[in-house]
Design a protein around this motif. Structure first.
Motif, PDB file in Angstrom:
ATOM      1  N   HIS A  23     -19.265  17.965  -9.614  1.00 40.17           N
ATOM      2  CA  HIS A  23     -18.538  17.410 -10.752  1.00 40.17           C
ATOM      3  C   HIS A  23     -18.287  15.921 -10.544  1.00 40.17           C
ATOM      4  O   HIS A  23     -18.510  15.104 -11.439  1.00 40.17           O
ATOM      5  CB  HIS A  23     -17.218  18.165 -10.948  1.00 40.17           C
ATOM      6  N   ASP A  24     -17.835  15.540  -9.341  1.00 45.12           N
ATOM      7  CA  ASP A  24     -17.565  14.133  -9.042  1.00 45.12           C
ATOM      8  C   ASP A  24     -18.840  13.294  -9.114  1.00 45.12           C
ATOM      9  O   ASP A  24     -18.832  12.173  -9.626  1.00 45.12           O
ATOM     10  CB  ASP A  24     -16.932  13.990  -7.654  1.00 45.12           C
ATOM     11  N   ALA A  25     -19.954  13.830  -8.613  1.00 47.31           N
ATOM     12  CA  ALA A  25     -21.223  13.098  -8.636  1.00 47.31           C
ATOM     13  C   ALA A  25     -21.708  12.882 -10.068  1.00 47.31           C
ATOM     14  O   ALA A  25     -22.182  11.790 -10.417  1.00 47.31           O
ATOM     15  CB  ALA A  25     -22.278  13.837  -7.825  1.00 47.31           C
ATOM     16  N   GLU A  27     -19.851  12.768 -12.779  1.00 44.17           N
ATOM     17  CA  GLU A  27     -18.939  11.805 -13.395  1.00 44.17           C
ATOM     18  C   GLU A  27     -19.274  10.381 -12.948  1.00 44.17           C
ATOM     19  O   GLU A  27     -19.325   9.455 -13.773  1.00 44.17           O
ATOM     20  CB  GLU A  27     -17.498  12.157 -13.020  1.00 44.17           C
ATOM     21  N   CYS A  28     -19.553  10.204 -11.670  1.00 42.48           N
ATOM     22  CA  CYS A  28     -19.906   8.892 -11.122  1.00 42.48           C
ATOM     23  C   CYS A  28     -21.217   8.396 -11.730  1.00 42.48           C
ATOM     24  O   CYS A  28     -21.342   7.220 -12.096  1.00 42.48           O
ATOM     25  CB  CYS A  28     -20.013   8.986  -9.605  1.00 42.48           C
ATOM     26  N   ARG A  29     -22.192   9.273 -11.866  1.00 46.79           N
ATOM     27  CA  ARG A  29     -23.486   8.930 -12.459  1.00 46.79           C
ATOM     28  C   ARG A  29     -23.297   8.385 -13.862  1.00 46.79           C
ATOM     29  O   ARG A  29     -23.880   7.377 -14.242  1.00 46.79           O
ATOM     30  CB  ARG A  29     -24.403  10.167 -12.484  1.00 46.79           C
ATOM     31  N   LYS A  31     -20.573   6.984 -15.133  1.00 47.62           N
ATOM     32  CA  LYS A  31     -19.877   5.696 -15.092  1.00 47.62           C
ATOM     33  C   LYS A  31     -20.829   4.568 -14.703  1.00 47.62           C
ATOM     34  O   LYS A  31     -20.655   3.430 -15.134  1.00 47.62           O
ATOM     35  CB  LYS A  31     -18.714   5.752 -14.108  1.00 47.62           C
ATOM     36  N   LEU A  32     -21.832   4.875 -13.889  1.00 47.46           N
ATOM     37  CA  LEU A  32     -22.811   3.867 -13.480  1.00 47.46           C
ATOM     38  C   LEU A  32     -23.905   3.651 -14.528  1.00 47.46           C
ATOM     39  O   LEU A  32     -24.740   2.765 -14.393  1.00 47.46           O
ATOM     40  CB  LEU A  32     -23.470   4.277 -12.154  1.00 47.46           C
ATOM     41  N   LYS A  36     -29.353  11.490 -16.668  1.00 51.27           N
ATOM     42  CA  LYS A  36     -29.535  12.780 -16.007  1.00 51.27           C
ATOM     43  C   LYS A  36     -30.793  13.406 -16.587  1.00 51.27           C
ATOM     44  O   LYS A  36     -31.198  13.095 -17.711  1.00 51.27           O
ATOM     45  CB  LYS A  36     -28.330  13.689 -16.194  1.00 51.27           C
ATOM     46  N   SER A  69     -32.411   2.907 -10.610  1.00 53.55           N
ATOM     47  CA  SER A  69     -30.977   2.687 -10.626  1.00 53.55           C
ATOM     48  C   SER A  69     -30.697   1.269 -11.099  1.00 53.55           C
ATOM     49  O   SER A  69     -31.305   0.317 -10.609  1.00 53.55           O
ATOM     50  CB  SER A  69     -30.402   2.874  -9.220  1.00 53.55           C
TER      51      SER A  69
END
Length: 74
Positions: A23-25, A27-29, A31-32, A36, A69
């Motif tokens: 979940h954290d990964a 969410e971070c993806r 924000k950056l 996906k 990225s």
């Protein structure tokens, strides 16, 4: 014999920790601004945080253009 972390903390707690990390990964993806991969009717797309889709060309089972990225590293 060495015990695995799952043996030490238990399957349920390990599963909860993994779900939280995923979940954290995700969410971070977002924000950056990273896309996906999504599969729609057998076709692979990049889905960007704004919801836009870009079809991914697959050649011999591999991505023709890997995910890039926008984050630059020194």
């Amino acid at each position: 014999m060495t015990k695995s972390i799952i043996d030490i903390i238990g399957f349920e707690e390990a599963t909860q920790l993994m779900a939280s990390a995923i979940h954290d990964a995700v969410e971070c993806r977002g924000k950056l601004g990273l896309p996906k991969a999504v599969n729609v009717d057998g076709v692979v797309y990049r889905q960007y945080p704004d919801g836009s889709l870009e079809q991914v060309e697959v050649i011999n089972g591999s991505l023709a253009r890997p995910f890039e990225s926008p984050v630059t590293r020194p």
